[in-house]
Design an enzyme around this catalytic site. Sequence first.
Site, mmCIF file in Angstrom:
data_model
loop_
_atom_site.group_PDB
_atom_site.id
_atom_site.type_symbol
_atom_site.label_atom_id
_atom_site.label_comp_id
_atom_site.label_asym_id
_atom_site.label_seq_id
_atom_site.Cartn_x
_atom_site.Cartn_y
_atom_site.Cartn_z
ATOM 1 N N HIS A 43 0.854 -1.182 0.000
ATOM 2 C CA HIS A 43 0.000 0.000 0.000
ATOM 3 C C HIS A 43 0.892 1.234 0.000
ATOM 4 O O HIS A 43 1.142 1.838 1.036
ATOM 5 C CB HIS A 43 -0.919 -0.015 1.217
ATOM 6 C CG HIS A 43 -1.972 1.048 1.203
ATOM 7 N ND1 HIS A 43 -3.189 0.890 1.827
ATOM 8 C CD2 HIS A 43 -2.000 2.282 0.640
ATOM 9 C CE1 HIS A 43 -3.911 1.984 1.644
ATOM 10 N NE2 HIS A 43 -3.207 2.832 0.939
ATOM 11 N N GLU A 70 -2.606 -1.706 -3.171
ATOM 12 C CA GLU A 70 -3.685 -0.910 -2.597
ATOM 13 C C GLU A 70 -3.335 0.569 -2.653
ATOM 14 O O GLU A 70 -2.156 0.937 -2.588
ATOM 15 C CB GLU A 70 -3.905 -1.279 -1.128
ATOM 16 C CG GLU A 70 -4.274 -2.724 -0.883
ATOM 17 C CD GLU A 70 -4.486 -3.010 0.591
ATOM 18 O OE1 GLU A 70 -5.146 -4.020 0.906
ATOM 19 O OE2 GLU A 70 -3.984 -2.235 1.428
ATOM 20 N N HIS A 190 -7.832 -5.682 7.573
ATOM 21 C CA HIS A 190 -7.592 -4.638 8.569
ATOM 22 C C HIS A 190 -7.828 -5.194 9.972
ATOM 23 O O HIS A 190 -8.944 -5.504 10.358
ATOM 24 C CB HIS A 190 -8.446 -3.387 8.359
ATOM 25 C CG HIS A 190 -7.772 -2.153 8.912
ATOM 26 N ND1 HIS A 190 -6.923 -1.385 8.147
ATOM 27 C CD2 HIS A 190 -7.793 -1.608 10.143
ATOM 28 C CE1 HIS A 190 -6.464 -0.385 8.889
ATOM 29 N NE2 HIS A 190 -6.971 -0.500 10.106
#
Length: 237
Positions: A43, A70, A190
Amino acid sequence: MAKLSVNINKIATLRNSRGGDIPNVVQFAKDVQGFGAEGITIHPRPDERHIRYKDAYDLKSEVYTEYNIEGNPVPKFMDMVLEIKPTQVTLVPDAEDAITSNAGWDTLKHKDFLIDVIKEFKNNGIRTSIFVDPDLHQIEGAKETGTDRIELYTEAYAHQYGLGNKEAIRPYMACAGLANAIGLGINAGHDLSLDNIKFFKENITGLLEVSIGHALIAESLYLGVEQVVKMYLDKLK
């Protein structure tokens, strides 16, 4: 069996804290794949405070499982993804100053924007996923964008599960049921951990992939990376 994609941002954070190239993020990605991980997630953020854009390019030839990138689809991010052509791009609406991702897309408000972005990625053969909160309206909105998958934002589940509240899984079960019914693939991520991943997997029908970074790296400090990867794989069976 849901696939395990290991987010290696924290390895880059550790490297950047000292300078130099230890630990090496490319070698770490190669190692965790060798240990059984079925994907690598990164990410990159605009300030490159952990994964750098150079890392994204360096990893391209070394990720032989699934490569998931991401990020917020700002022009620089889109250009990078279109050049690398990873297996999957996961769209996350995080602000530049966010410590970590803290909300899913409002797929109704940003529908037209997401349609255009997703069309561009899919025209280039890249599977798309949208980071969303466990809300039925947002799942319906995601379907209208043309995305292949959604990624359920699991922080609320993880927090409540840690408090002993297993009822926190119910919104996720409802969203998974709807996603399956309307033809959306389901990812999740997450704050998932060895403690809460098995219960989540057992209750989410059609779960295809989980992306786990912070907890996996923290757990590996005590148990070792290879052992932790294998423990996740066992819980995801």
